[in-house]
Design an enzyme around this catalytic site. Structure first.
Site, PDB file in Angstrom:
ATOM      1  N   SER A   9      98.026  55.332 -49.268  1.00  0.00           N
ATOM      2  CA  SER A   9      99.108  54.505 -48.728  1.00  0.00           C
ATOM      3  C   SER A   9      99.852  53.713 -49.801  1.00  0.00           C
ATOM      4  O   SER A   9     101.030  53.400 -49.622  1.00  0.00           O
ATOM      5  CB  SER A   9      98.553  53.519 -47.698  1.00  0.00           C
ATOM      6  OG  SER A   9      98.003  54.207 -46.615  1.00  0.00           O
TER       7      SER A   9
ATOM      8  N   ASP B   3     103.092  57.207 -43.638  1.00  0.00           N
ATOM      9  CA  ASP B   3     102.912  57.285 -45.087  1.00  0.00           C
ATOM     10  C   ASP B   3     102.236  58.597 -45.483  1.00  0.00           C
ATOM     11  O   ASP B   3     102.500  59.158 -46.531  1.00  0.00           O
ATOM     12  CB  ASP B   3     102.150  56.062 -45.621  1.00  0.00           C
ATOM     13  CG  ASP B   3     100.931  55.716 -44.783  1.00  0.00           C
ATOM     14  OD1 ASP B   3     100.657  56.412 -43.774  1.00  0.00           O
ATOM     15  OD2 ASP B   3     100.241  54.747 -45.142  1.00  0.00           O
ATOM     16  N   HIS B   4     101.356  59.080 -44.595  1.00  0.00           N
ATOM     17  CA  HIS B   4     100.635  60.327 -44.877  1.00  0.00           C
ATOM     18  C   HIS B   4      99.975  60.798 -43.594  1.00  0.00           C
ATOM     19  O   HIS B   4      99.989  60.086 -42.586  1.00  0.00           O
ATOM     20  CB  HIS B   4      99.568  60.110 -45.966  1.00  0.00           C
ATOM     21  CG  HIS B   4      98.605  59.008 -45.605  1.00  0.00           C
ATOM     22  ND1 HIS B   4      97.643  59.170 -44.654  1.00  0.00           N
ATOM     23  CD2 HIS B   4      98.519  57.723 -46.020  1.00  0.00           C
ATOM     24  CE1 HIS B   4      96.974  58.038 -44.523  1.00  0.00           C
ATOM     25  NE2 HIS B   4      97.500  57.125 -45.316  1.00  0.00           N
TER      26      HIS B   4
ATOM     27  N   PHE C 119      96.273  36.681 -37.937  1.00  0.00           N
ATOM     28  CA  PHE C 119      95.572  36.694 -36.657  1.00  0.00           C
ATOM     29  C   PHE C 119      94.141  37.209 -36.723  1.00  0.00           C
ATOM     30  O   PHE C 119      93.482  37.313 -35.699  1.00  0.00           O
ATOM     31  CB  PHE C 119      96.375  37.521 -35.652  1.00  0.00           C
ATOM     32  CG  PHE C 119      97.757  36.976 -35.421  1.00  0.00           C
ATOM     33  CD1 PHE C 119      97.935  35.790 -34.716  1.00  0.00           C
ATOM     34  CD2 PHE C 119      98.882  37.621 -35.927  1.00  0.00           C
ATOM     35  CE1 PHE C 119      99.200  35.269 -34.499  1.00  0.00           C
ATOM     36  CE2 PHE C 119     100.153  37.113 -35.717  1.00  0.00           C
ATOM     37  CZ  PHE C 119     100.323  35.932 -35.008  1.00  0.00           C
TER      38      PHE C 119
ATOM     39  N   ASP D 132      95.520  54.851 -38.976  1.00  0.00           N
ATOM     40  CA  ASP D 132      94.795  55.363 -40.146  1.00  0.00           C
ATOM     41  C   ASP D 132      93.308  55.019 -40.075  1.00  0.00           C
ATOM     42  O   ASP D 132      92.445  55.872 -40.328  1.00  0.00           O
ATOM     43  CB  ASP D 132      95.428  54.734 -41.391  1.00  0.00           C
ATOM     44  CG  ASP D 132      94.744  55.128 -42.674  1.00  0.00           C
ATOM     45  OD1 ASP D 132      94.843  56.301 -43.058  1.00  0.00           O
ATOM     46  OD2 ASP D 132      94.119  54.247 -43.312  1.00  0.00           O
TER      47      ASP D 132
ATOM     48  N   HIS E 264      90.084  57.508 -39.964  1.00  0.00           N
ATOM     49  CA  HIS E 264      89.021  57.459 -40.980  1.00  0.00           C
ATOM     50  C   HIS E 264      87.647  57.362 -40.311  1.00  0.00           C
ATOM     51  O   HIS E 264      86.664  57.913 -40.795  1.00  0.00           O
ATOM     52  CB  HIS E 264      89.218  56.266 -41.917  1.00  0.00           C
ATOM     53  CG  HIS E 264      90.223  56.504 -43.010  1.00  0.00           C
ATOM     54  ND1 HIS E 264      90.147  57.572 -43.873  1.00  0.00           N
ATOM     55  CD2 HIS E 264      91.325  55.793 -43.386  1.00  0.00           C
ATOM     56  CE1 HIS E 264      91.166  57.516 -44.737  1.00  0.00           C
ATOM     57  NE2 HIS E 264      91.899  56.453 -44.452  1.00  0.00           N
TER      58      HIS E 264
END
Ligand code: ZN
Length: 599
Positions: free
Chosen positions: A178, A457-458, A367, A416, A420
């Protein structure tokens, strides 16, 4: 030979008939016409075959042996299509909806603004890790949640008029991370994996190589130009994607001073959280005489990087016994409040809800101690936190108080993270939430003066496999067309439609809505019998082929979706860095910033 004999015989019979008129009826010549079908061997477009001969046996029919002449007349190819010929097409719903789409696309192209600088506002949405398969599966999930079959559904950003593909590789990596990808989008220059806001001449982790290789970001240009600027993310606001909009760092992991090697601190490199709070001062220091007012909106997670490593600084939302990580004693939230006394620092849902966007000029929202919750897990936050769509709405409401417009980056950071962790449920739920956030932006702005780009991004090694029938639950086991029973693999066990090439693999955690709980278990190797497992629960983690501690990114292209001035430039397959240049064209960021610096 045979035909010639027949002809001579017929002539002989006819002559005999003539010379003897009191005889029984004379032999008649018969003609028969046969229609030839379209596609026939003789005539591809159909036609007529005419057979002639004498009815020598007087049976009133032209028997095949009696045929003495045969001609074929083929139809000419059609020169027009009749309504009845086209009916199977034009009455078809797929055909009709595509015709409407073509007309809409023509209107969109006719409305293209072929002039730079017409976008007063720019919003860049990044679904972190939101590859094409994630978009497809999330679209099906969103449709099925609305009671549809699902496949026909469209996410909000899939309806945008222009789209293309971005090649995501980093300068030094086939499959990117990223940091390098967001730097490309934010600054217009592709760079190495793992580095933030610097070009490829950097040596990752080497502080001394930062100087002279810093890039300028669209956020900084918009700030110099006098626009309002904002960054929103569900990840830690110091994480790679948001960081690439405001920071320059030789390593994405230098989120606070405790994450940095002592040598880098001694050499004067500043951690990412500190760069966020010092954004205004750092930018002013780079350009002589520049006076900017800093970021108006910063909202996300990652409070630990802004607080001293001292329990006395714990917030009411703390999860760890000592919430802060900073080893330099600095409380960056206090520093921010001192710099911006009129701004509002908030850390929970109540504080967020209390912000009056019409009168608030600046918001700093942290937050969560680390990343914000997954959308499906948001109710489990200690002190409560807003959703991505709520933050997007608030951000726009605060930023649009500026006549010069605004530049906003919104990241759905946890798509993402769920991938993962090998948990499709959360990856797709967070993608659906991003779709809602984009719709909020579309509703709150005008395509006349606002460029909205949505991209990733990917990608991730997430697949949609097998031959499930239409409407099969996207998180379910593959049930084939015409059946109600799951397909069985060569090992006689059922398998899910969505899955991962690598990662931690199977976990059956039932109602667990935090994907990261999956990391509590070792990677599962080999197949698991899913016969009695409900694979549609939030806590189900899909099987993976190659066992890894964490599932990986994937290298294929990602989609780029756009609307507003300049959006037509999002077309074709391009380097990811093009996105910056489209935003610059749309809003004249470089030109406006340059004009401001020349004053
Ligand atoms: Zn990742």
């Amino acid at each position: 030979m045979k035909k010639l004999n027949l002809i001579s015989l017929a002539v002989v019979v006819a002559l005999a008939g003539c010379s003897d008129d009191d005889d029984k009826s004379s032999t008649k010549t018969l003609t028969v016409e046969n229609t030839l079908a379209v596609g026939s061997e003789q005539c591809v477009n159909g036609g007529t075959e005419t057979l002639t001969g004498a009815d020598s046996n007087d049976n009133g029919e032209l028997d095949s042996a009696e045929v003495t002449d045969s001609t074929v007349s083929c139809n000419a190819p059609a020169t027009s299509l009749t309504a009845s010929q086209l009916a199977p097409l034009t009455d078809n719903d797929w055909f009709k909806s595509a015709q409407v789409k073509v007309a809409t696309s023509e209107e969109n192209i006719a409305a293209v603004v072929k002039e730079s600088g017409k976008a007063k506002n720019v919003i860049l949405f990044v679904g972190d890790g939101m590859g094409i398969s994630t978009v497809t599966a999330a679209r099906i999930m969103a449709g099925q949640l609305e009671g549809k079959l699902g496949e026909e559904h469209q996410l909000s950003f899939e309806k945008l008029p222009f789209s293309g593909f971005a090649k995501t590789y980093n300068v030094d990596a086939q499959t990117p991370d990223s940091a390098g990808t967001m730097t490309a989008m934010a600054s217009g220059v592709k760079t190495d994996a793992g580095v933030i806001g610097v070009d490829e001449n950097i040596e990752r982790g080497n502080c001394a190589t930062v100087a002279g290789n810093e890039l300028v970001t669209a956020t900084e240009l918009a700030e110099i130009a006098g626009k309002s600027t904002g960054i929103v993310s569900t990840a830690r606001i110091t994480h790679a994607t948001p960081a690439a909009t405001y920071a320059k760092s030789a390593d994405r992991n230098w989120e606070d001073v405790s994450d940095m090697p002592e040598a880098a601190v001694a050499a004067g490199c500043e951690d990412i959280a500190s760069q966020l709070v010092n954004f205004e001062a750092n930018l002013e220091a780079r350009y002589e005489g520049l006076d900017v007012d800093g970021l108006e909106v910063v909202m996300g997670g990652g409070r630990r990087h802004f607080l001293p490593k001292d329990a006395a600084y714990n917030s009411a939302d703390a999860v760890s016994s000592v919430e802060g990580d900073r080893t330099d004693g600095r409380d960056l939230t206090a520093e921010w409040k001192a710099k911006y006394p009129a701004g509002q620092y908030v850390m929970d849902q109540a504080g967020f809800d209390a912000i009056n966007a019409d009168t608030t000029e600046r918001v700093f929202g942290l937050f969560n101690e680390t990343h914000m919750q997954y959308e499906a897990d948001r109710a489990n936050d200690v002190a409560g936190e807003p959703s991505l769509s709520e933050m997007t709405a608030k951000a726009i409401d605060v930023l649009d108080n500026n006549d010069k417009g605004f530049f906003l980056t919104v990241e759905a950071g946890r798509i993402d993270h769920a991938h993962h962790a090998g948990n499709a449920y959360n990856a797709l739920s967070d993608t659906v939430e991003l779709s809602k956030a984009v719709q909020v932006a579309l509703d709150k702005t005008s395509i006349e003066d606002t460029l909205i780009i949505v991209t990733a991004d990917h990608s991730h090694v997430f697949t949609i496999a097998g031959y499930p029938k239409r409407g099969n639950p996207i998180l379910g086991k593959v049930v084939p067309v015409g059946s109600d029973e799951p397909s069985l693999a060569a090992d006689n066990m059922p398998y899910t439609t969505v899955g991962y090439t690598n990662g931690g693999g199977f976990r059956d955690l039932g109602d667990e809505t935090d994907a990261d709980v999956g990391y509590d278990f070792a990677p599962v190797t080999g197949r698991v019998d899913l016969t009695d497992v409900d694979t549609t629960t939030p806590g189900f983690h899909q099987e993976a082929v190659v066992p890894l501690g964490s599932e990986t990114h994937a290298a294929e292209d990602v989609g780029v979706y756009a609307v507003g001035p300049g959006a037509h430039l999002v077309t074709g397959t391009n380097e990811q860095s093009l996105i910056f240049h489209v935003m610059d064209y749309a809003a004249d960021l470089v030109k406006q910033a340059d004009a401001k610096l020349a004053q």
